[in-house]
Enzyme design. Sequence first.
Site, PDB file in Angstrom:
ATOM      1  N   THR A  93       0.833  -1.169   0.129  1.00  0.00           N
ATOM      2  CA  THR A  93      -0.032   0.082   0.075  1.00  0.00           C
ATOM      3  C   THR A  93       0.985   1.298  -0.034  1.00  0.00           C
ATOM      4  O   THR A  93       0.546   2.374  -0.606  1.00  0.00           O
ATOM      5  CB  THR A  93      -0.875  -0.011   1.393  1.00  0.00           C
ATOM      6  OG1 THR A  93      -0.153  -0.188   2.250  1.00  0.00           O
ATOM      7  CG2 THR A  93      -2.024  -1.066   1.196  1.00  0.00           C
ATOM      8  N   THR A  94       1.996   1.087   0.578  1.00  0.00           N
ATOM      9  CA  THR A  94       2.850   2.235   0.730  1.00  0.00           C
ATOM     10  C   THR A  94       3.696   2.538  -0.565  1.00  0.00           C
ATOM     11  O   THR A  94       3.698   3.573  -1.344  1.00  0.00           O
ATOM     12  CB  THR A  94       4.101   2.247   1.607  1.00  0.00           C
ATOM     13  OG1 THR A  94       3.511   1.974   2.953  1.00  0.00           O
ATOM     14  CG2 THR A  94       4.946   3.426   1.902  1.00  0.00           C
TER      15      THR A  94
END
Length: 549
Positions: A93-94
């Site tokens: 997600t990052t």
Amino acid sequence: MQAPVIVMNTNIDRETGRKAQVSNVTAAKTVADIIRTCLGPRSMLKMLLDPMGGVVLTNDGNAILREVEVVHPAAKSMIELSRTQDEEVGDGTTSVIILAGEFMAQALPYLERNVHPIVIISAFKKALEDAIKVIDDISKPINVEDEAEMLNLVKSSIGTKFMNRWSDLMCKLALTAVKTVVKEEDGKREVDIKRYARVEKVPGGEIEDSKVLDGVMLNKDVTHASMRRKIENPRIVLLDCPLEYKKGESQTAAEIMDENHWNRLLQIEEEQIKEMCDRIISVKPDLVFTEKGVSDLAQHYLLKANITAIRRVRKTDNNRIARAVGAGIVNRLEDLKEEDVGTKCGLFSIEKIGDEYFTFITKCENPKACTILLRGPSKDILNEIERNLQDAMCVARNVFFNSLLAPGGGATEMAISVKLSENSKTLEGIEQWPYKSIAESLEVIPRTLIQNCGGNSIKVLTQLRAKHATGNHSWGIDGLTGNIVDMNEYGVWEPHAVKVQTLKTAIEAACLLLRVDDIVSGVSKKKSGGGGVQPAPQEMEGEGELGER
């Protein structure tokens, strides 16, 4: 007849052409910069204050961006990316936000030189196809039955998280939970961790006390104090109907003329309850779970038959119990049959943990549903461990579906970057430059890993490029020291599905935002509080409407 006149009201905020594109690029870069420091094992934590006054401490990209409130539509679109990534593969997600922000930033110089966005998008799409081929080439298969290999893989996914101090324990929890809920049906593999692997957080105790139960745990106690609290090999009945007086479906009125009628009414209710309990007793269960209520009279009859009852169980918990003990959930007591009784449970017990009572249904044979019991010093730490554990379970689940691994530590991104740089020389026309910019953008992952542990990014990246130029595709960054290492020896690998999904999501999002050449907000400055571009054409009202005559 006079033609209608359309007046464009001055209250409408509008950004067009270059201004809109620059605005979108700035928004994307800003969101990426917020969580850039959250990448890698040396990542920093963000402290978030929610509107209710609660505090969240996390370095999980998705959890951070969920709490951030933004006004700009492009920033909202970026935040949506991490949610999509989390739902699809549960990890990366990052990375997806950092990459999307970098792709947008690299596209800006070409927009300023009047290169048409469609040309840039076409080059980006071509780069995506070639990048996926590179990932396929450098990926290696994994044997999902080999526990040591699987543990190494899961360990690499949580090595960057808060709970990497207990990584051996957490990896075993995640892997055991996923293996428990794997179900083979008609040659297809189903791994539903969202529905059948529940995490129960109980503050207190040591983190080392956390475990995966071979069954289900509920935050419930028995309905009557005298009922049995420990039963070995119980027969279990699951109900989705109340053990109470039947009430009328709609507004029901009964006219009572004298005392005998009233007594008869009470008698009918008691007969109903007795009939219900007799139907349950006829299949000789030891345990009854119901999603609805249990009246005092029903408790009395069940207690006389030495049956333990637990009421108001959540539907999701009831489904888990049904899968773990092999029972069927009964909606009408008239339909209760012997085959609906669950017999695969080895032990039912109720234990007190802290101030609360918990029901344990354990020692199930081949349960296909489980509960992960997490213990820890405080709620904040337990919440963060749960977020990290969900990522670890998603990684294990992805590998069950697609058993290919790509090297981690920025090695995959660097391999793609080197290959795309070579390919760009064979392209003709303007397209080769945006194509090459994707290659440069992908270096942001290894560069950020080096920066987050205080290394010299220029020197280390040059060494890494040299390694990849000679075909050593498994070399990446050691996230703890900031030096280059061979991932075959270092042992950091990531699921192929996560890498492919990250690239697809980031490039598709960049292409989408590059196609925007007009941002219109129908909310006047007075209403919106004077700042920001509001992304809500449906909220256009009052004097700010288009088409006013």
